[in-house]
Design an enzyme around this catalytic site. Sequence first.
Site, PDB file in Angstrom:
ATOM      1  N   CYS A  85      12.365  -8.158  28.408  1.00  0.00           N
ATOM      2  CA  CYS A  85      12.981  -8.554  27.128  1.00  0.00           C
ATOM      3  C   CYS A  85      12.354  -9.856  26.649  1.00  0.00           C
ATOM      4  O   CYS A  85      11.926  -9.972  25.509  1.00  0.00           O
ATOM      5  CB  CYS A  85      14.486  -8.789  27.257  1.00  0.00           C
ATOM      6  SG  CYS A  85      15.375  -7.498  28.109  1.00  0.00           S
ATOM      7  N   ASP A 127      20.094  -3.855  17.704  1.00  0.00           N
ATOM      8  CA  ASP A 127      19.774  -5.053  18.490  1.00  0.00           C
ATOM      9  C   ASP A 127      21.032  -5.904  18.701  1.00  0.00           C
ATOM     10  O   ASP A 127      21.172  -6.564  19.728  1.00  0.00           O
ATOM     11  CB  ASP A 127      18.664  -5.869  17.818  1.00  0.00           C
ATOM     12  CG  ASP A 127      17.863  -6.672  18.835  1.00  0.00           C
ATOM     13  OD1 ASP A 127      17.619  -6.143  19.938  1.00  0.00           O
ATOM     14  OD2 ASP A 127      17.495  -7.822  18.545  1.00  0.00           O
ATOM     15  N   TYR A 180       8.771  -9.816  24.209  1.00  0.00           N
ATOM     16  CA  TYR A 180       9.035 -10.337  22.865  1.00  0.00           C
ATOM     17  C   TYR A 180       8.217 -11.607  22.590  1.00  0.00           C
ATOM     18  O   TYR A 180       7.737 -11.821  21.486  1.00  0.00           O
ATOM     19  CB  TYR A 180      10.528 -10.620  22.657  1.00  0.00           C
ATOM     20  CG  TYR A 180      11.264  -9.469  22.009  1.00  0.00           C
ATOM     21  CD1 TYR A 180      11.245  -8.203  22.590  1.00  0.00           C
ATOM     22  CD2 TYR A 180      11.976  -9.628  20.826  1.00  0.00           C
ATOM     23  CE1 TYR A 180      11.917  -7.141  21.999  1.00  0.00           C
ATOM     24  CE2 TYR A 180      12.650  -8.566  20.234  1.00  0.00           C
ATOM     25  CZ  TYR A 180      12.621  -7.323  20.826  1.00  0.00           C
ATOM     26  OH  TYR A 180      13.282  -6.274  20.242  1.00  0.00           O
ATOM     27  N   GLU A 208      11.977  -0.833  26.386  1.00  0.00           N
ATOM     28  CA  GLU A 208      11.560  -1.663  25.246  1.00  0.00           C
ATOM     29  C   GLU A 208      10.734  -0.803  24.273  1.00  0.00           C
ATOM     30  O   GLU A 208      10.932  -0.847  23.066  1.00  0.00           O
ATOM     31  CB  GLU A 208      10.747  -2.883  25.690  1.00  0.00           C
ATOM     32  CG  GLU A 208      11.586  -4.021  26.250  1.00  0.00           C
ATOM     33  CD  GLU A 208      12.461  -4.709  25.180  1.00  0.00           C
ATOM     34  OE1 GLU A 208      12.098  -4.687  23.990  1.00  0.00           O
ATOM     35  OE2 GLU A 208      13.515  -5.232  25.553  1.00  0.00           O
TER      36      GLU A 208
HETATM   37  C1  LIG Z   1      15.762  -4.756  22.556  1.00  0.00           C
HETATM   38  C2  LIG Z   1      15.491  -6.233  22.652  1.00  0.00           C
HETATM   39  N1  LIG Z   1      14.738  -6.673  23.672  1.00  0.00           N
HETATM   40  C3  LIG Z   1      14.488  -7.988  23.795  1.00  0.00           C
HETATM   41  C4  LIG Z   1      14.984  -8.894  22.884  1.00  0.00           C
HETATM   42  C5  LIG Z   1      14.654 -10.364  23.015  1.00  0.00           C
HETATM   43  O1  LIG Z   1      15.720 -11.176  22.961  1.00  0.00           O
HETATM   44  C6  LIG Z   1      15.777  -8.390  21.838  1.00  0.00           C
HETATM   45  N2  LIG Z   1      16.320  -9.198  20.906  1.00  0.00           N
HETATM   46  N3  LIG Z   1      16.000  -7.063  21.752  1.00  0.00           N
END
Ligand SMILES: Cc1ncc(CO)c(N)n1
Length: 248
Positions: free
Chosen positions: A160, A69, A164, A233
Amino acid sequence: MTKIDQPNQAPAAWTPADNKGNPGQGKFTARLHQSVQAVWAGCHEHPFLTELRSGSLSLDRFAFYMKQDYVFLKDYVKMFALGSLKAWDLETMGKFADLLQQTLNVEMELHRQYAEKFGITRDELESTEPAPVTLAYTKYMLDAGAQGTLGDVVASLLPCMWSYSEIGSEAVRLHPECLKHELYREWFMMYNSDEFRSLADWCVQLMDQLAEGLPERELARLEERFVTTSRFEYMFWDMAYRKAAWDI
Ligand SMILES: Cc1ncc(CO)c(N)n1
């Protein structure tokens, strides 16, 4: 522009254009949400997230996720630079510039501090090699943004923020036990925060604004961006669960 009253809920129903040239009704983001229902449901129910919620996820899987991440975030902030570059009005340019500064200088520092709690050093984070899924996801997103319009930037980024935010708020609402784990609770608090929710809402509203009046051919391209990064995702959760690095 109308305010979305219920954050993380799909906007009002959408109907497609008919074959007589009449446009569809409702918000474009309702159409987007509908088109990824199965993909997002797959994320919510993926063992990475079910185990993260129950607190049974192994620390090594979460550490793998944290490291990938961090790699992801480095390219994610570049999308904000593209957003600022492609925007035409000062307000949107400024919003993306703020997001870039905030994510790069605040969120990433928080990420480094949080990772330390899992025994991941700063050097380890900085030297993490992107795994295949991370590489495919971030480079797809940057390419879509670089080749396209602000609409492409926002459509690619939207899953994203929106997914989330949905993951964080649904977890806390339906599985409040997710806040019991001494280390994972922080993750849920972050994505269930009002701050993150308003960021996702802003991005949803911007998408609707940008989609207004676009021909179906362009809407279909934006939808494809949205569906593709939503699928990435899902693959990101799956990659982290399997700790899928390069195997050759
Ligand atoms: C893969 C991924 N998608 C979205 C977010 C949201 O910020 C994150 N931290 N990481």
